[in-house]
Design a protein around this motif. Structure first.
Motif, PDB file in Angstrom:
ATOM      1  N   VAL A  69      39.283  17.297  42.318  1.00  0.00           N
ATOM      2  CA  VAL A  69      40.427  18.315  42.082  1.00  0.00           C
ATOM      3  C   VAL A  69      39.565  19.548  41.833  1.00  0.00           C
ATOM      4  N   ARG A  70      38.587  19.694  41.047  1.00  0.00           N
ATOM      5  CA  ARG A  70      37.798  20.864  40.821  1.00  0.00           C
ATOM      6  C   ARG A  70      37.309  21.661  42.256  1.00  0.00           C
ATOM      7  N   ARG A  71      36.791  20.670  43.056  1.00  0.00           N
ATOM      8  CA  ARG A  71      35.951  21.409  44.212  1.00  0.00           C
ATOM      9  C   ARG A  71      37.246  21.739  45.104  1.00  0.00           C
ATOM     10  N   GLU A  72      38.588  21.129  45.424  1.00  0.00           N
ATOM     11  CA  GLU A  72      39.713  21.315  46.090  1.00  0.00           C
ATOM     12  C   GLU A  72      40.158  22.810  45.504  1.00  0.00           C
ATOM     13  N   ARG A  73      40.196  23.073  44.336  1.00  0.00           N
ATOM     14  CA  ARG A  73      40.803  24.129  43.619  1.00  0.00           C
ATOM     15  C   ARG A  73      39.915  25.167  43.927  1.00  0.00           C
ATOM     16  N   ALA A  74      38.577  25.050  43.909  1.00  0.00           N
ATOM     17  CA  ALA A  74      37.450  26.063  44.044  1.00  0.00           C
ATOM     18  C   ALA A  74      37.713  26.304  45.545  1.00  0.00           C
ATOM     19  N   ALA A  75      37.794  25.546  46.362  1.00  0.00           N
ATOM     20  CA  ALA A  75      37.877  25.832  47.941  1.00  0.00           C
ATOM     21  C   ALA A  75      39.275  26.793  48.279  1.00  0.00           C
ATOM     22  N   ALA A  76      40.013  26.523  47.237  1.00  0.00           N
ATOM     23  CA  ALA A  76      41.460  27.200  47.621  1.00  0.00           C
ATOM     24  C   ALA A  76      41.112  28.656  47.198  1.00  0.00           C
ATOM     25  N   LEU A  77      40.689  28.785  46.083  1.00  0.00           N
ATOM     26  CA  LEU A  77      40.565  30.039  45.274  1.00  0.00           C
ATOM     27  C   LEU A  77      39.442  31.016  45.969  1.00  0.00           C
ATOM     28  N   ALA A  78      38.340  30.229  46.394  1.00  0.00           N
ATOM     29  CA  ALA A  78      37.154  31.016  46.860  1.00  0.00           C
ATOM     30  C   ALA A  78      37.628  32.313  47.787  1.00  0.00           C
ATOM     31  N   PRO A  79      38.150  32.016  48.990  1.00  0.00           N
ATOM     32  CA  PRO A  79      38.546  33.323  49.910  1.00  0.00           C
ATOM     33  C   PRO A  79      39.293  34.208  49.091  1.00  0.00           C
ATOM     34  N   VAL A  80      40.243  33.932  48.336  1.00  0.00           N
ATOM     35  CA  VAL A  80      40.869  34.956  47.498  1.00  0.00           C
ATOM     36  C   VAL A  80      39.847  35.759  46.697  1.00  0.00           C
ATOM     37  N   VAL A  81      39.096  35.013  45.963  1.00  0.00           N
ATOM     38  CA  VAL A  81      38.370  35.746  45.081  1.00  0.00           C
ATOM     39  C   VAL A  81      37.261  36.605  45.891  1.00  0.00           C
ATOM     40  N   ARG A  82      36.639  36.096  46.955  1.00  0.00           N
ATOM     41  CA  ARG A  82      35.879  36.864  47.745  1.00  0.00           C
ATOM     42  C   ARG A  82      36.517  38.127  48.336  1.00  0.00           C
ATOM     43  N   GLY A  83      37.732  37.881  48.822  1.00  0.00           N
ATOM     44  CA  GLY A  83      38.374  39.100  49.168  1.00  0.00           C
ATOM     45  C   GLY A  83      38.590  40.227  48.049  1.00  0.00           C
ATOM     46  N   LEU A  84      38.800  39.752  46.882  1.00  0.00           N
ATOM     47  CA  LEU A  84      38.858  40.684  45.748  1.00  0.00           C
ATOM     48  C   LEU A  84      37.556  41.271  45.404  1.00  0.00           C
ATOM     49  N   ALA A  85      36.427  40.602  45.575  1.00  0.00           N
ATOM     50  CA  ALA A  85      35.461  41.103  45.176  1.00  0.00           C
ATOM     51  C   ALA A  85      34.625  41.939  46.435  1.00  0.00           C
ATOM     52  N   SER A  86      35.154  41.800  47.518  1.00  0.00           N
ATOM     53  CA  SER A  86      34.825  42.662  48.681  1.00  0.00           C
ATOM     54  C   SER A  86      35.672  44.012  48.949  1.00  0.00           C
ATOM     55  N   THR A  87      36.285  44.328  48.020  1.00  0.00           N
ATOM     56  CA  THR A  87      37.216  45.470  47.938  1.00  0.00           C
ATOM     57  C   THR A  87      36.570  46.854  48.408  1.00  0.00           C
ATOM     58  N   ASP A  88      35.543  46.985  48.029  1.00  0.00           N
ATOM     59  CA  ASP A  88      34.642  48.254  48.163  1.00  0.00           C
ATOM     60  C   ASP A  88      33.765  47.930  49.209  1.00  0.00           C
ATOM     61  N   ARG A  89      33.190  46.702  49.348  1.00  0.00           N
ATOM     62  CA  ARG A  89      32.291  46.361  50.528  1.00  0.00           C
ATOM     63  C   ARG A  89      32.170  44.993  50.613  1.00  0.00           C
ATOM     64  N   ALA A  90      31.939  44.311  51.645  1.00  0.00           N
ATOM     65  CA  ALA A  90      31.918  43.036  52.041  1.00  0.00           C
ATOM     66  C   ALA A  90      30.679  42.330  51.384  1.00  0.00           C
ATOM     67  N   GLN A  91      31.205  41.263  50.991  1.00  0.00           N
ATOM     68  CA  GLN A  91      30.295  40.421  50.014  1.00  0.00           C
ATOM     69  C   GLN A  91      30.201  38.939  50.459  1.00  0.00           C
ATOM     70  N   VAL A  92      28.860  38.195  50.590  1.00  0.00           N
ATOM     71  CA  VAL A  92      28.718  36.695  50.508  1.00  0.00           C
ATOM     72  C   VAL A  92      29.058  36.163  49.217  1.00  0.00           C
ATOM     73  N   GLY A  93      29.607  34.987  49.225  1.00  0.00           N
ATOM     74  CA  GLY A  93      29.812  34.439  47.974  1.00  0.00           C
ATOM     75  C   GLY A  93      28.995  33.040  47.693  1.00  0.00           C
ATOM     76  N   HIS A  94      28.901  32.714  46.503  1.00  0.00           N
ATOM     77  CA  HIS A  94      28.290  31.502  46.128  1.00  0.00           C
ATOM     78  C   HIS A  94      29.073  30.840  44.998  1.00  0.00           C
ATOM     79  N   PHE A  95      28.941  29.424  44.964  1.00  0.00           N
ATOM     80  CA  PHE A  95      30.000  28.761  44.039  1.00  0.00           C
ATOM     81  C   PHE A  95      29.028  27.677  43.110  1.00  0.00           C
ATOM     82  N   THR A  96      29.259  27.824  41.862  1.00  0.00           N
ATOM     83  CA  THR A  96      28.696  26.665  41.196  1.00  0.00           C
ATOM     84  C   THR A  96      29.589  25.921  40.033  1.00  0.00           C
ATOM     85  N   ASP A  97      29.507  24.853  39.974  1.00  0.00           N
ATOM     86  CA  ASP A  97      30.380  24.075  38.910  1.00  0.00           C
ATOM     87  C   ASP A  97      29.169  23.094  37.991  1.00  0.00           C
TER      88      ASP A  97
END
Length: 680
Positions: free
Chosen positions: A235-263
């Motif tokens: 459930v955690r990994r599925e939730r993370a995958a659903a949130l990741a693009p949203v969070v990356r888009g927010l973190a890329s508001t000023d300039r594009a970023q690459v993301g990393h996830f750890t649980d």
């Protein structure tokens, strides 16, 4: 470059041992030095030198080229021209006049610490245990209690020439000391030999670890809160995958970023505890930490199992608040000489019950930012266990984050490659055209998910492309909805999202109409028409969630335009793909997603399709030996040139590299000129 000699060899070996253990120092953190004599190539006489890890680089992988070699007589003369702490930054330029020989690394800001301390060998490190004492509210008292008079407390001072003078004075005044704890920062140790210096460094680190373990109270982060407990792994990994693009888009508001996830357990335990909001708000302390993690993280303040839509909406609200608070932080401390604000988006996003997202200009930077925040969690745990966590003042953090020397270092960075920060998923990428495309995209700075039905070949290709910071292997049968969805989940968990899909997976059977079975038809349409549709649909979901635009490229074929013999199933499915390009370009343009196609022909050498039997079948149709098929195709073109996989990869790069930013719905022929396949 520093000469390889017994002194530098011993220094490199010590550095590698210290840097190999994350308990000793973080990635690219800390520096080591050795003093000794060498022959002056001009006079032939002995000269005293210091070899020290230069700016940048990592202790664990340090090479001789990463060392700066400086003359000790000049370094020791620098206090005589020191203009005082208000102008200490001017001393950095003076190090250049102390260099010995050509090449080597640029001297770092910590050069004074090594050069002015009267010891043959010096280590400066950032161990979690040492920083925990350095960031405890009563760190000076605890340091004395832990070490007695063998390790001395040095109050916080920004790295620089004055700190070097301070440490030199501490060593001179404390003859029994083997090192010091630097308030809010880390540790420094010294010795007469390389072995003694390393032994002293490890003594400080391990003694601090034991002290924290023995003296520390249980559960320094407070009790577990039920609503923040980790979700079950799936459930955690599925939730993370659903949130990741949203969070990356927010973190890329000023300039594009690459993301990393750890649980990791460390992250999930911290986020499950009562005190994590208070501690996270205090931010990190060690300069190496907060330069990578920013002044503080963004923390989602909802229960782990809150509805996904609610979590997304709250993340958007918190992001706006974060940006406003970061701008206020900048304006509180900036003056007319401060560099311009670099960006107000978070580098670390914490989601209780799920894990941590970290961001950077490339995958390695994003991963290291996350590792540094794990270091910070360990520091907080140690400080809270024996005292309370008390990082350096916000104003001091700003002085380092917007330090002119830090700004100058950023200006010296090479320009990013054209596809830097972009994440691609390439289907059929374990061989042939797909592999060539993956290779070109990585060469231009992209991160790539190597998606292929052949998992072992995909793993091999990903490894050859540079490993997990450049490429990951994703096993997928593109005809399966479930496997396509899983492939994109793996990609977004690896890199934060997907910006570029290349629909390349394909197969071909060359048969006359009356010999073409329904199974032949279904198989080819399943892989290419259905597979492209499924992959494009999933890519569109991720890209629209990111809000960063994107590219979808179809590797179609000349056969989607040109009607050749014995080719009904393959030609029809390629025509299907070609029209998908037009349909999706029209539908997705409003989201900034461009959809284009490439129409290759005659790609024989290196092609998985041709090697799988298609080449023999087409050679039989045209009445030529199979080994001559590439030459045959070349001779029927206008340019008389054979088409190779890298030529198709070139077209993909042209479509996605930025110069054709206003082009969508286009098909580029890569066929050396087949007049019958000209688009009309």
């Amino acid at each position: 470059m520093a000469d390889r000699n017994p002194q530098t060899e011993a220094l490199l070996e010590r550095s590698h041992r210290l840097g190999a253990d994350p308990r000793n120092t973080n990635y690219a953190g800390g520096n080591t030095s050795a003093k000794g004599t060498a022959t002056d190539p001009v006079t032939g006489s002995d000269i005293e030198l210091m070899w020290v890890k230069g700016s940048g680089g990592d202790l664990g992988t340090l090479t001789a080229g990463g060392l700066a070699a400086l003359r000790l007589d000049r370094l020791r003369a620098l206090p005589g021209v020191y203009p005082g702490v208000e102008r200490e930054d001017e001393m950095v330029a003076a190090f250049d006049f102390c260099l010995h020989g050509r090449g080597g690394a640029a001297p770092s800001i910590d050069t004074a610490m090594h050069g002015l301390v009267d010891a043959a060998h010096v280590d400066h490190l950032h161990p979690d245990s040492g920083i925990a004492l350095a960031c405890a509210a009563d760190g000076e008292k605890l340091t004395a209690e832990c070490f007695g008079d063998t390790v001395v407390w040095v109050p916080w001072r920004r790295p620089g020439f004055q700190l070097g003078l301070d440490i030199a004075a501490v060593k001179e005044a404390n003859p029994l000391a083997v090192g010091c704890v630097l308030g809010g920062h880390g540790i420094t140790a010294w010795g007469d030999t390389s072995e003694e210096c390393e032994r002293n460094s490890l003594h400080i680190i391990r003694t601090a670890e034991a002290f924290l373990a023995e003296r520390g109270r249980p559960e320094p982060f407070g009790p577990v809160r039920e609503e923040w407990k980790p979700l079950p792994e799936a459930v955690r990994r599925e939730r993370a995958a659903a949130l990741a693009p949203v969070v990356r888009g927010l973190a890329s508001t000023d300039r594009a970023q690459v993301g990393h996830f750890t649980d990791s357990d460390t992250v999930l335990d911290f986020l499950s505890r009562r005190e994590h909001p208070r501690l996270a708000a205090l931010g990190t302390s060690c300069p190496d930490h907060f330069l990578r993690t920013k002044v503080r993280p963004l923390v989602l303040d909802l229960a782990a199992d809150a509805p996904l839509e609610e979590a997304v909406a709250r993340l958007r609200e918190l992001h706006e608040e974060y940006r406003a608070e970061y701008r206020a932080y900048y304006e509180r401390h900036a003056d007319e000489d401060s560099p311009a604000m670099r960006g107000a988006d978070p580098a670390i996003v914490l989601v209780p019950g799920v894990g941590m997202f970290s961001f950077g200009k490339e995958k390695q930077t994003a991963r290291v930012a996350g590792e540094f925040y794990v270091n910070a969690i360990n520091v907080m745990r140690g400080a809270e266990a024996v005292s309370s966590y008390a990082p350096i003042e916000e104003s001091e953090k700003f002085r380092i984050e917007y330090w002119e020397l830090e700004e100058a270092k950023l200006r010296r960075m090479p320009a990013p490659r054209p596809l830097a920060t972009r994440v691609a998923l390439v289907t059929g990428a374990a061989s042939g055209i797909g592999r060539a495309i993956a290779e070109r995209l990585v060469a231009e700075g992209a991160c790539v998910a190597v998606a292929d039905r052949d998992a072992s070949n995909a793993e091999r290709v990903a490894g050859e492309l540079g490993g997990a910071d450049k490429a990951v292997a994703v096993a997928v049968d593109v005809t399966s909805e479930e496997q396509i969805a899983a492939a994109f989940r793996e990609a977004v968990l690896a890199f934060g999202g997907v910006d570029l899909l290349v629909n390349n997976a394909g197969i071909s059977l060359s048969r006359p109409l009356l010999e073409t079975t329904a199974e032949d038809w279904d198989r080819q349409h399943g892989i290419m028409a259905r597979g492209s549709f499924l992959a494009s649909r999933e890519a569109a979901r991720v890209m629209t969630a990111q809000g960063m635009g994107g590219d979808i490229v179809y590797i179609a074929s000349k056969n989607g335009v040109f009607a050749g013999p014995d080719n009904i199933a393959y030609g029809a499915t390629k025509a299907d793909q070609a029209h998908q390009v037009r349909l999706l370009a029209a539908e997705l343009g409003g989201h900034g997603i461009r959809v284009n196609g490439v129409n290759p022909d005659g790609v024989v050498r290196g092609s998985g399709i041709f090697a799988g039997g298609w080449g023999a079948q087409r050679a039989a149709v045209y009445g030529v030996p199979e080994e001559k098929l590439g030459e045959f195709y070349a001779q029927r073109t206008l340019l008389k040139r054979e088409v190779l996989p890298e030529h198709v990869a070139n077209a993909v790069y042209v479509l996605t590299g930025g110069d054709l930013s206003h082009t969508t719905g286009l098909h580029i022929p890569v066929d050396a000129g087949v007049a019958a396949a000209f688009l009309r």
